[in-house]
Design a protein around this motif. Sequence first.
Motif, PDB file in Angstrom:
ATOM      1  N   GLU A 154     -15.536   4.399 -11.295  1.00  0.00           N
ATOM      2  CA  GLU A 154     -16.673   4.702 -12.173  1.00  0.00           C
ATOM      3  C   GLU A 154     -16.216   4.858 -13.615  1.00  0.00           C
ATOM      4  O   GLU A 154     -15.109   5.319 -13.876  1.00  0.00           O
ATOM      5  CB  GLU A 154     -17.327   6.018 -11.737  1.00  0.00           C
ATOM      6  CG  GLU A 154     -17.824   6.021 -10.323  1.00  0.00           C
ATOM      7  CD  GLU A 154     -18.149   7.401  -9.810  1.00  0.00           C
ATOM      8  OE1 GLU A 154     -19.231   7.557  -9.228  1.00  0.00           O
ATOM      9  OE2 GLU A 154     -17.318   8.325  -9.989  1.00  0.00           O
ATOM     10  N   GLN A 155     -17.094   4.481 -14.522  1.00  0.00           N
ATOM     11  CA  GLN A 155     -16.891   4.743 -15.952  1.00  0.00           C
ATOM     12  C   GLN A 155     -18.029   5.657 -16.379  1.00  0.00           C
ATOM     13  O   GLN A 155     -19.199   5.322 -16.200  1.00  0.00           O
ATOM     14  CB  GLN A 155     -16.915   3.429 -16.733  1.00  0.00           C
ATOM     15  CG  GLN A 155     -16.374   3.558 -18.141  1.00  0.00           C
ATOM     16  CD  GLN A 155     -16.312   2.212 -18.817  1.00  0.00           C
ATOM     17  OE1 GLN A 155     -17.344   1.600 -19.046  1.00  0.00           O
ATOM     18  NE2 GLN A 155     -15.110   1.761 -19.129  1.00  0.00           N
ATOM     19  N   GLN A 175     -14.795   5.932 -27.856  1.00  0.00           N
ATOM     20  CA  GLN A 175     -15.274   6.429 -26.566  1.00  0.00           C
ATOM     21  C   GLN A 175     -14.310   7.462 -25.985  1.00  0.00           C
ATOM     22  O   GLN A 175     -14.735   8.506 -25.496  1.00  0.00           O
ATOM     23  CB  GLN A 175     -15.451   5.275 -25.572  1.00  0.00           C
ATOM     24  CG  GLN A 175     -16.639   4.395 -25.877  1.00  0.00           C
ATOM     25  CD  GLN A 175     -16.667   3.177 -24.994  1.00  0.00           C
ATOM     26  OE1 GLN A 175     -15.667   2.485 -24.832  1.00  0.00           O
ATOM     27  NE2 GLN A 175     -17.827   2.906 -24.409  1.00  0.00           N
ATOM     28  N   TRP A 216     -15.356   9.873 -22.926  1.00  0.00           N
ATOM     29  CA  TRP A 216     -15.604   8.918 -21.855  1.00  0.00           C
ATOM     30  C   TRP A 216     -14.372   8.863 -20.953  1.00  0.00           C
ATOM     31  O   TRP A 216     -13.237   8.975 -21.414  1.00  0.00           O
ATOM     32  CB  TRP A 216     -15.847   7.520 -22.430  1.00  0.00           C
ATOM     33  CG  TRP A 216     -17.185   7.324 -23.075  1.00  0.00           C
ATOM     34  CD1 TRP A 216     -17.637   7.946 -24.194  1.00  0.00           C
ATOM     35  CD2 TRP A 216     -18.203   6.429 -22.645  1.00  0.00           C
ATOM     36  NE1 TRP A 216     -18.896   7.491 -24.493  1.00  0.00           N
ATOM     37  CE2 TRP A 216     -19.262   6.563 -23.563  1.00  0.00           C
ATOM     38  CE3 TRP A 216     -18.324   5.538 -21.594  1.00  0.00           C
ATOM     39  CZ2 TRP A 216     -20.429   5.820 -23.442  1.00  0.00           C
ATOM     40  CZ3 TRP A 216     -19.489   4.800 -21.488  1.00  0.00           C
ATOM     41  CH2 TRP A 216     -20.532   4.950 -22.395  1.00  0.00           C
ATOM     42  N   HIS A 242     -21.923   4.729 -16.208  1.00  0.00           N
ATOM     43  CA  HIS A 242     -22.334   3.517 -16.918  1.00  0.00           C
ATOM     44  C   HIS A 242     -21.879   2.258 -16.200  1.00  0.00           C
ATOM     45  O   HIS A 242     -22.437   1.186 -16.432  1.00  0.00           O
ATOM     46  CB  HIS A 242     -21.792   3.531 -18.351  1.00  0.00           C
ATOM     47  CG  HIS A 242     -22.546   4.462 -19.227  1.00  0.00           C
ATOM     48  ND1 HIS A 242     -23.495   4.046 -20.115  1.00  0.00           N
ATOM     49  CD2 HIS A 242     -22.509   5.820 -19.329  1.00  0.00           C
ATOM     50  CE1 HIS A 242     -24.007   5.100 -20.743  1.00  0.00           C
ATOM     51  NE2 HIS A 242     -23.426   6.186 -20.274  1.00  0.00           N
ATOM     52  N   ASP A 300     -19.787   8.570 -19.218  1.00  0.00           N
ATOM     53  CA  ASP A 300     -19.863   9.063 -20.596  1.00  0.00           C
ATOM     54  C   ASP A 300     -19.602  10.572 -20.597  1.00  0.00           C
ATOM     55  O   ASP A 300     -19.419  11.183 -19.543  1.00  0.00           O
ATOM     56  CB  ASP A 300     -21.195   8.681 -21.247  1.00  0.00           C
ATOM     57  CG  ASP A 300     -22.407   9.427 -20.713  1.00  0.00           C
ATOM     58  OD1 ASP A 300     -22.261  10.465 -20.018  1.00  0.00           O
ATOM     59  OD2 ASP A 300     -23.525   8.984 -21.014  1.00  0.00           O
TER      60      ASP A 300
END
Length: 70
Positions: A8-9, A43, A48, A17, A11
């Motif tokens: 997973e990425q 980021q 992030w 996201h 924020d």
Amino acid sequence: MTSVWVCEQLDPTGMVHACIASCNEEQARDCLKSFQENLDDRQKAEGWVARLRTVDSWEDVPVTPLKLSR
């Protein structure tokens, strides 16, 4: 039972996201590396993150992921 690897990425608020899920650990680790490399300096400074974890089944994946298979 086979674990599902979830990359997973997120924020700074924890919103996902991007999400890729696979039963193949090597594919998942490759995705994590790509997610990390694609975060720009702004980021990263904002908080992030890219993370990799496992869940017990596809039903435990928190969002609809891109599913990778061999």
